[in-house]
Scaffold this active site. Structure first.
Site, short mmCIF file in Angstrom:
data_model
loop_
_atom_site.label_atom_id
_atom_site.label_comp_id
_atom_site.label_asym_id
_atom_site.label_seq_id
_atom_site.Cartn_x
_atom_site.Cartn_y
_atom_site.Cartn_z
N ASN A 8 0.86 -1.18 0.00
CA ASN A 8 0.00 0.00 0.00
C ASN A 8 0.89 1.23 0.00
OD1 ASN A 8 -1.63 2.15 0.68
ND2 ASN A 8 -2.70 1.09 2.34
N ARG A 71 -2.58 -1.91 -3.47
CA ARG A 71 -3.60 -0.87 -3.42
C ARG A 71 -3.23 0.18 -4.48
NH1 ARG A 71 -3.39 4.35 -0.24
NH2 ARG A 71 -5.48 5.23 -0.50
#
Ligand code: ADP
Length: 380
Positions: A8, A71
C-alpha cells in the site's frame, strides 16, 4: 500456497503486510515513511521497495506466496473490481496519472518493482475507486461542460472504496444480515476522511469527488468549499493553481483551523478552552452531520451508521458530535457505550434507537488480500 503480500503505497510512504490467509495472521508488518523527503532515509519508491524486500527476509517463504495485492488509488471509470496485473493494466494505471498525479506514479513504481522481484507470482491491483463505480449518473455527474466530462474525465470517482466495502460488509454481519439486505452509511474518519452511502451492498454516493479533496473537513484538506474561492485567491494573491492546490490539500482542514492535523491535539486543546480548536471540532462535526442528513435522504431507509478509521474508531467526542441532534431521526449514541475504549467491533447506539450505530475497525489489508485471492480463484 497461503501467503499474500499486500503493498500500500502513498505519495511518500510504503506500508506492507505479509498475511497467512489460513489463519489471517500477520507474518510481517511494516512501513517506510517520508520517502523523497529531506528528513527521510529513502530517496524514492523503487529504493523503498528494496528496503521492504530486505525487511521481509526471514518472514517470507517464496514457495508459499500465492499473490501480491497492490492498493492502487485511481482506477478511473475503467476498473470496477480487483484486476490481475499485466502490461496492459500497468499502461491503464499510467494513463490515469493526470487524475492522481502523486499517487498513481508511486503505485506503478511499486507494481513494477514487485513484478521484477516476484516474476512468478500473480499480482493483483485493488483500486480505491472501484467500489464507487456503482454510483448512479445523477450522483457522479458534475454540472460542467460536456468536453470536461467526456474529454477530461471530470466526474465523481470517490476513494477509500476498499475500506467502505469491508466495513459495510462487517456491519451487515453484525446485524445478522447479508450485505444485499442492508442500507448503511460509513464514516471513514482518518487523516483523509470520507462518507459513503451504501444501498444493499452497493455504493450509491460518496463525499470524495474527482480527487480526494471534496467532502468532509480532514486533517490537512479543506473538503467542500465554494468552487469560486481558488480563482479569487489566485487573483488576490497571484498564487499559482499548483500552490493553491497544495494549500487546500496539505495546509487546510484541522491544521489550518486549529494548528494541528491530529484530532487528538485538537481535542486536548479544545478541552482546555482553546476557542480555535473548539471551532475546528464544531465545524468538523457539523460537516459530517450535514452528510448524514443528505445520505439519509439518498438512501430512504438506514439500518446502520458506522464509524471507522483513526478518528472514527477512537474519538468519542467526534462520534457524539457527529450525531448530536439526530435523535428525532432515530440516530444517537449511548454516552456509556460511546466512551468505552475498545479495539473490537461494537454497538454504541442506545437500546431505544431505531438505527444501529456501530464502530468497526477497518482492515484494508485483509480486504485487499481477500480480493486478490478471489481474482485468482475466479481466473483458475
Ligand atoms: P490515515 O488516513 O493516515 O490512514 P488513520 O486512519 O490512522 O489515518 O487516522 C489517523 C488519525 O486518527 C490521526 O491523525 C488522529 O487524528 C486520529 N486518532 C488516532 N488515535 C486517536 C485517538 N485515540 N483519539 C482521537 N483521534 C485519534
Amino acid at each position: 500456497m497461503n501467503q499474500v503480500l499486500v503493498l500500500n503505497s502513498g505519495s511518500s510512504s510504503i506500508k506492507y503486510q505479509l498475511i497467512d490467509m489460513d489463519d489471517r495472521a500477520r507474518l510481517a508488518v511494516g512501513a517506510i515513511e517520508r520517502i523523497g523527503e529531506s528528513s527521510g532515509a529513502v530517496a524514492d519508491h523503487a529504493a523503498g521497495m528494496k528496503v521492504v524486500l530486505a525487511e521481509l527476509e526471514g518472514a517470507l517463504d517464496r514457495s508459499q506466496l500465492a499473490a501480491v495485492g497492490h492498493r492502487v488509488v485511481h482506477g478511473g471509470d475503467r476498473f470496477r473490481g480487483p484486476t490481475l496485473i499485466d502490461d496492459e493494466v500497468c499502461d491503464a494505471v499510467r494513463e490515469l496519472i493526470p487524475l492522481a498525479p502523486l499517487h498513481n506514479p508511486a503505485n506503478l513504481t511499486l507494481i513494477e518493482a514487485a513484478r521484477a522481484a516476484f516474476p512468478d507470482t500473480p499480482q493483483v491491483a485493488v483500486f480505491d475507486t472501484a467500489f464507487h463505480q456503482t454510483l448512479p449518473a445523477a450522483a457522479h455527474t458534475y454540472a460542467v461542460p460536456q468536453s470536461w466530462r467526456t474529454d477530461l474525465g471530470v466526474r465523481r470517482y470517490g476513494f477509500h472504496g476498499t475500506s467502505h466495502q469491508y466495513v459495510s460488509r462487517r456491519a451487515a454481519a453484525m446485524l445478522g444480515r447479508r450485505p444485499e439486505e442492508v442500507n448503511v452509511i460509513v464514516l471513514h474518519l482518518g487523516n483523509g476522511a470520507s462518507v459513503c452511502a451504501i444501498r444493499e451492498g452497493k455504493s450509491i454516493d460518496t463525499s470524495m469527488g474527482m480527487t480526494p479533496l471534496e467532502g468532509l473537513i480532514m486533517g490537512t484538506r479543506s473538503g467542500d468549499l465554494d468552487p469560486a474561492i481558488p480563482a479569487y485567491i489566485a487573483r488576490q494573491t497571484g498564487r499559482s493553481p499548483e500552490q493553491i492546490d497544495q494549500t487546500l490539500n496539505k495546509e487546510s482542514g484541522l491544521l489550518a483551523l486549529a494548528g494541528s492535523n491530529d484530532l487528538r491535539d485538537v481535542d486536548t486543546a479544545a478541552a482546555t478552552g482553546d476557542e480555535a480548536a473548539q471551532l475546528a471540532l464544531d465545524a468538523y462535526c457539523y460537516r459530517i452531520r450535514k452528510y448524514i442528513g443528505a445520505y439519509l435522504a439518498a438512501l430512504g431507509r438506514l439500518d446502520a451508521l458506522v464509524f471507522t478509521a483513526g478518528v472514527g474508531e477512537n474519538s468519542p467526542t467526534i462520534r457524539a458530535g457527529a450525531v448530536a441532534g439526530l435523535d428525532h431521526l432515530g440516530i444517537a449514541v449511548s454516552p456509556k457505550r460511546n466512551t468505552q475504549q475498545s479495539k473490537e467491533e461494537r454497538y454504541i447506539s442506545p437500546y431505544w434507537a431505531e438505527t444501529a450505530v456501530l464502530v468497526v475497525p477497518t482492515d484494508e489489508e485483509i480486504e485487499i488480500a481477500d480480493q486478490a485471492l478471489a481474482v485468482l480463484g475466479g481466473a483458475s
